[in-house]
Design a protein around this motif. Structure first.
Motif, PDB file in Angstrom:
ATOM      1  N   HIS A   1      49.147  38.374  48.911  1.00 51.49           N
ATOM      2  CA  HIS A   1      49.888  37.236  49.470  1.00 51.49           C
ATOM      3  C   HIS A   1      49.226  36.833  50.783  1.00 51.49           C
ATOM      4  N   VAL A   2      49.725  35.784  51.387  1.00 53.31           N
ATOM      5  CA  VAL A   2      49.237  35.356  52.704  1.00 53.31           C
ATOM      6  C   VAL A   2      49.956  36.216  53.744  1.00 53.31           C
TER       7      VAL A   2
ATOM      8  N   LYS B   1      45.571  31.528  56.281  1.00 48.59           N
ATOM      9  CA  LYS B   1      45.524  30.286  55.512  1.00 48.59           C
ATOM     10  C   LYS B   1      44.128  29.700  55.496  1.00 48.59           C
TER      11      LYS B   1
ATOM     12  N   ALA C   1      54.007  33.233  47.266  1.00 52.20           N
ATOM     13  CA  ALA C   1      52.776  33.416  46.498  1.00 52.20           C
ATOM     14  C   ALA C   1      52.482  34.881  46.189  1.00 52.20           C
ATOM     15  N   CYS C   2      53.445  35.777  46.371  1.00 54.35           N
ATOM     16  CA  CYS C   2      53.175  37.201  46.164  1.00 54.35           C
ATOM     17  C   CYS C   2      52.770  37.489  44.717  1.00 54.35           C
TER      18      CYS C   2
ATOM     19  N   SER D   1      49.658  29.802  47.057  1.00 49.83           N
ATOM     20  CA  SER D   1      49.417  30.370  48.389  1.00 49.83           C
ATOM     21  C   SER D   1      49.270  29.312  49.473  1.00 49.83           C
TER      22      SER D   1
ATOM     23  N   LEU E   1      43.362  34.323  45.086  1.00 49.91           N
ATOM     24  CA  LEU E   1      44.731  34.154  45.593  1.00 49.91           C
ATOM     25  C   LEU E   1      45.576  33.464  44.528  1.00 49.91           C
TER      26      LEU E   1
END
Length: 228
Positions: free
Chosen positions: A57-58, A223, A116-117, A83, A79
């Protein structure tokens, strides 16, 4: 399969090296920018070629090494498509798969800590990032987090795996290295013993956690794949 677990002390982050003994191709899951020399030493030790860098994730507590690894080794940055990171090379979805030699890495979309995990299943192991921790889970009050969504993600994507599946989390703060799906399903303080979604949501709502210390630095950097 070649496997190694790294630990970054400041953020208590685990990074995982997985590599094929046949092709000597390797991936790193959740690499930390400050630890890049440790990764390089291990890759050299086993004569490995890094082909993918995977982030679950982020992150908000450390800066990813994704861009540094891409510059140093020419690997691809992976990713989830949700994300919001434009600099990735490969954007995956639920049940996407990456092959490294004889090793198949299956992505399981596990949002709730963030939008976004992604957890990664490799044989009898699952790398859960911050979605499921040992005797805990990731917080749900930042980055489009949702306790309801996290509860569903864990029950549908992780707790449906075999009891003996080894859980390798993104962090641990007590020196524990791994757990199992069966153990967490029974004994996880937040999710075990068949706790209801309502109980879980109430528990997460009442955590009253402090503002993440590094989020204002880590989030913008991540990011941009780890660039300042």
């Amino acid at each position: 399969m070649i496997f190694h677990q790294f630990f970054e002390k400041e953020s208590s982050t685990y990074t995982y090296l997985i590599a094929s003994e046949q092709t000597h191709e390797a991936v790193l899951i959740d690499p930390v920018a400050s630890e890049i020399e440790s990764y390089a030493e291990k890759l050299n030790e086993h004569n490995l070629t890094l082909v993918y860098s995977l982030d679950t994730h982020v992150h908000a507590d450390h800066v990813t090494a994704a861009n540094l690894l891409r510059e140093k080794f020419g690997c691809k940055t992976v990713l989830h498509r949700h994300s919001g990171v434009a600099c990735g090379d490969i954007f995956i979805t639920d049940r996407s798969a990456i092959r490294v030699g004889e090793i198949l890495i299956e992505a399981r979309y596990t949002p709730g800590h963030t939008n976004a995990c992604t957890s990664y299943v490799v044989d009898d192991m699952i790398f859960t990032g911050d979605a499921l921790l040992i005797d805990g889970c990731g917080r749900t009050d930042f980055q489009e987090g949702s306790a309801e969504t996290l509860y569903d993600s864990i029950h549908q994507q992780i707790f449906t795996l075999a009891d003996e599946t080894i859980v390798y989390p993104g962090h641990d703060y007590k020196g524990r290295l791994s757990s199992t799906v069966g153990h967490e399903r029974l004994h996880n303080a937040r999710l075990g013993q068949g706790k209801s979604k309502q109980d879980f949501v109430q528990f997460m709502t009442n955590l009253d956690l402090p503002y993440p210390k590094k989020i204002d630095i880590a989030l913008p950097a991540n990011k941009a794949c780890g660039q300042a």
